[in-house]
Design a protein around this motif. Structure first.
Motif, PDB file in Angstrom:
ATOM      1  N   SER A  48       3.113  -7.385  -3.751  1.00  0.00           N
ATOM      2  CA  SER A  48       2.376  -8.109  -2.685  1.00  0.00           C
ATOM      3  C   SER A  48       1.938  -9.400  -3.168  1.00  0.00           C
ATOM      4  CB  SER A  48       1.174  -7.282  -2.107  1.00  0.00           C
ATOM      5  OG  SER A  48       1.507  -5.934  -1.636  1.00  0.00           O
ATOM      6  N   ASP A  94       5.900  -7.381   4.033  1.00  0.00           N
ATOM      7  CA  ASP A  94       4.986  -6.430   3.065  1.00  0.00           C
ATOM      8  C   ASP A  94       4.989  -5.116   3.452  1.00  0.00           C
ATOM      9  OD1 ASP A  94       3.652  -5.422   0.894  1.00  0.00           O
ATOM     10  OD2 ASP A  94       2.112  -7.022   0.959  1.00  0.00           O
ATOM     11  N   GLU A  95       5.948  -4.365   3.150  1.00  0.00           N
ATOM     12  CA  GLU A  95       5.686  -2.831   3.458  1.00  0.00           C
ATOM     13  C   GLU A  95       5.691  -2.638   5.040  1.00  0.00           C
ATOM     14  OE1 GLU A  95       3.329  -0.035   1.287  1.00  0.00           O
ATOM     15  OE2 GLU A  95       3.086  -1.406  -0.150  1.00  0.00           O
TER      16      GLU A  95
HETATM   17 MG   LIG Z   1       1.204  -4.165  -1.900  1.00  0.00          MG
END
Ligand SMILES: [Mg+2]
Ligand SMILES: Nc1ncnc2c1ncn2[C@@H]1O[C@H](COP(=O)(O)OP(=O)(O)OP(=O)(O)O)[C@@H](O)[C@H]1O
Lengths: 263, 279
Positions: free
Chosen positions: A57, A184-185
């Motif tokens: 991240s 991000d995910e």
């Molecule tokens: Mg992360």
């Protein structure tokens, strides 16, 4: 219609879309990223994998300078977008409209579906109703959401399902006609069906954009990405063709992680 | 196992009882006021001038004072809160400022009245007037507005700000178009609390707005708010009839407060709907 197309042509002389070179990042005294070199080509999907806390991240938040919001965060090294240093003269709002971001948890604003998608363009000064409506329709169509919401554009975005909200967030960033989309995910809060739809969508979006996706799901990385980067403790251990990384990793640590021996 | 179930039930019972108690007390007060007021309270009572035995001037003065003080303090308070939470970071100057604001919140209102009298009535030459009172009360309610607005701003999720900034908007755009609208509920609560204090205040109002029974035509005239009027009526009441009028005034005061709060809520809902919020 899509100004990115133009950009791509005029800037084709430049080798990589994104070129990160010798990137170090510190949160106060803690070094979260160590000497990262990373390149992303046009229309390429790169997956970032690695155990929790390894800096995935942090890394993608460097690319649109979201880390600027964290006072203790210091960055050194070069990050070039089309050969321009993003930490140099480039305006940060300009950078962020060129490098969009989709977050882990869907975060639509407490506004109508239409306003959510139109928001970015409005803030950039687009007032014309017809043009805004067109941007909204095109973006929602590209995000594979138009058919589901075209009759409820005036309804609150918060009334959509989680998967729809996430696609709305994708539409919201597409509306800015970015060149790169960072995710991000993006599916970690979604069920398998909604996840499948987003993965399909990434395949589609790749035609127009470069994409970097952080994921914890190996099969997701291998399904959607062209290249995969493995991070460990702030270092980029391995970065290569997804098939290669998964079937024939160069580094022992990558192999251990992929085969589930740690992480 | 049995014991846990019992405890659970006991707690539920205590909480339900407290709620009933609160509702009963509030209900009793309201019923009591309006029963006592029944003989005197009428449409005419509220909408006739003082000479005709009505309290229209007090209603008008009260509304004036409330509207003007909120109009002054809300923008200033929201501006301060936005600056403190969004821009100022956490330097020692800001910490001192926060302590100062908290201290201001704790000062007895009569002191604000004294200050207002000297500052706005005498020094700035407004005399006893609605505007002098409104300025005084604005300063008094500022800390409340700042604190509640700050809390409201802090409760807006970071993800909203990030979502907005990641689209290439500026910080101020994010604050005005995403953060403030999301904090609206809390800001409205702060306004309602502030209105409650303004309406209920007596000492500083007496010092700065005065006692005139005329219907004020402009905010530069003196006037008498419902609360002050009520104070005098109760003080001077001797026979039951006088008390009737006092209670009628009290009933009017309650209705004015309810009306203002309802209007605030309706306006908020209108605004939220125009933002496409589901509620
Ligand atoms: Mg992360
Ligand atoms: N704001 C911050 N201040 C200080 N340290 C931070 C901050 N954000 C992240 N870190 C640290 O930086 C390291 C990398 O964090 P990061 O969030 O990038 O990991 P990640 O790979 O995304 O993990 P996950 O898979 O759990 O999301 C961690 O050790 C974390 O504790």
């Amino acid at each position: 219609m899509n100004p990115n197309g133009q950009n791509a042509e005029t800037r084709d002389g430049c080798a990589a879309k994104l070129d990160v070179c010798g990137l170090d990042l510190y949160y106060a005294d803690f070094q979260a990223l160590k000497n990262i070199d990373f390149r992303l080509a046009r229309h390429e999907v790169a997956a970032l994998i690695g155990p929790s806390g390894c800096g995935k991240s942090t890394f993608i938040r460097v690319l649109n300078r979201m880390n600027d919001l964290i006072p203790s965060c210091r960055v050194s090294g070069k990050v070039m977008l089309d050969g321009e240093d993003i930490y140099g003269a480039m305006d940060v709002t300009e950078l962020r409209s060129r490098v969009g971001m989709v977050f882990q948890k869907p975060n639509p604003f407490a506004m109508s579906v239409f306003d959510n998608v139109a928001y970015g363009k409005r803030m950039r000064g687009l007032r014309d109703k017809r043009q805004l409506a067109e941007v909204v329709e095109v973006s929602l169509t590209k995000a594979a959401l138009w058919d589901e919401v075209k009759d409820r554009l005036k309804k609150s975005a918060l009334s959509l399902s989680g998967g729809q909200q996430q696609r709305l967030c994708i539409a919201r960033s597409i509306a800015m006609q970015p060149e790169i989309i960072l995710m991000d995910e993006p599916t970690s809060a979604l069920d398998p069906i909604a996840t499948g739809r987003i993965e399909e969508l990434i395949g589609e979006l790749k035609k127009d954009y470069s994409i970097i996706i952080v994921t914890h799901a190996m099969h997701q990385a291998s399904r959607v990405s062209d290249r995969t980067a493995f991070f460990l403790l702030g270092e980029l251990i391995e970065f290569g063709d997804t098939r290669e990384v998964f079937t024939n990793p160069v580094d022992k640590r990558t192999e251990d992680y992929i085969s589930g021996r740690f992480g | 196992m049995k014991k846990r179930v019992f405890l659970d039930g006991l707690l539920y019972g205590i909480m339900a009882l407290s709620l009933c108690g609160v509702i009963a007390v509030l209900g009793y007060i309201l019923v009591y006021i309006f029963r006592q007021a029944a003989g005197s309270l009428s449409f005419g009572f509220i909408f006739r001038s003082a000479r005709e035995g009505g309290i229209l001037p007090m209603v008008v003065t009260t509304l004036y004072v409330v509207v003007v003080s909120i109009a002054i303090s809300l923008p200033v308070g929201i501006g301060t809160a936005v600056f403190l939470t969004e821009y100022s970071g956490n330097s020692s100057l800001v910490r001192i400022l926060r302590v100062a604001i908290e201290t201001l919140a704790g000062i007895p209102s009569i002191i604000y009245g004294l200050f207002g009298l000297l500052m706005f009535c005498r020094f700035l030459g407004f005399g006893q007037s609605i505007i002098a009172g409104a300025f005084t009360l604005s300063i008094m309610i500022l800390p409340v507005i700042i604190r509640t607005t700050e809390e409201a701003l802090k409760s807006v999720p970071v993800s909203f700000r990030e979502g907005s900034l990641s689209l290439g908007t500026t910080k101020s755009q994010t604050i005005f178009h995403v953060v403030l609208p999301s904090a609206l509920g809390g800001i409205v609560t702060s306004a309602i609390l502030a209105i409650g204090r303004v309406v209920g205040e007596s000492a500083p109002v007496l010092l700065t707005v005065g006692l005139s029974r005329n219907i004020p035509r402009t905010v530069f005239e003196s006037g008498r708010t419902l609360t002050i009027h009520l104070y005098y009526l109760t003080n001077e009441a001797v026979n039951p009839d006088d008390f009737g009028i006092a209670f009628a005034t009290a009933g009017t005061l309650v209705m004015v407060v309810v009306a203002i709060n309802t209007l605030t809520k309706i306006l908020t809902r209108k605004f939220k709907n125009s933002q496409g919020d589901a509620s």
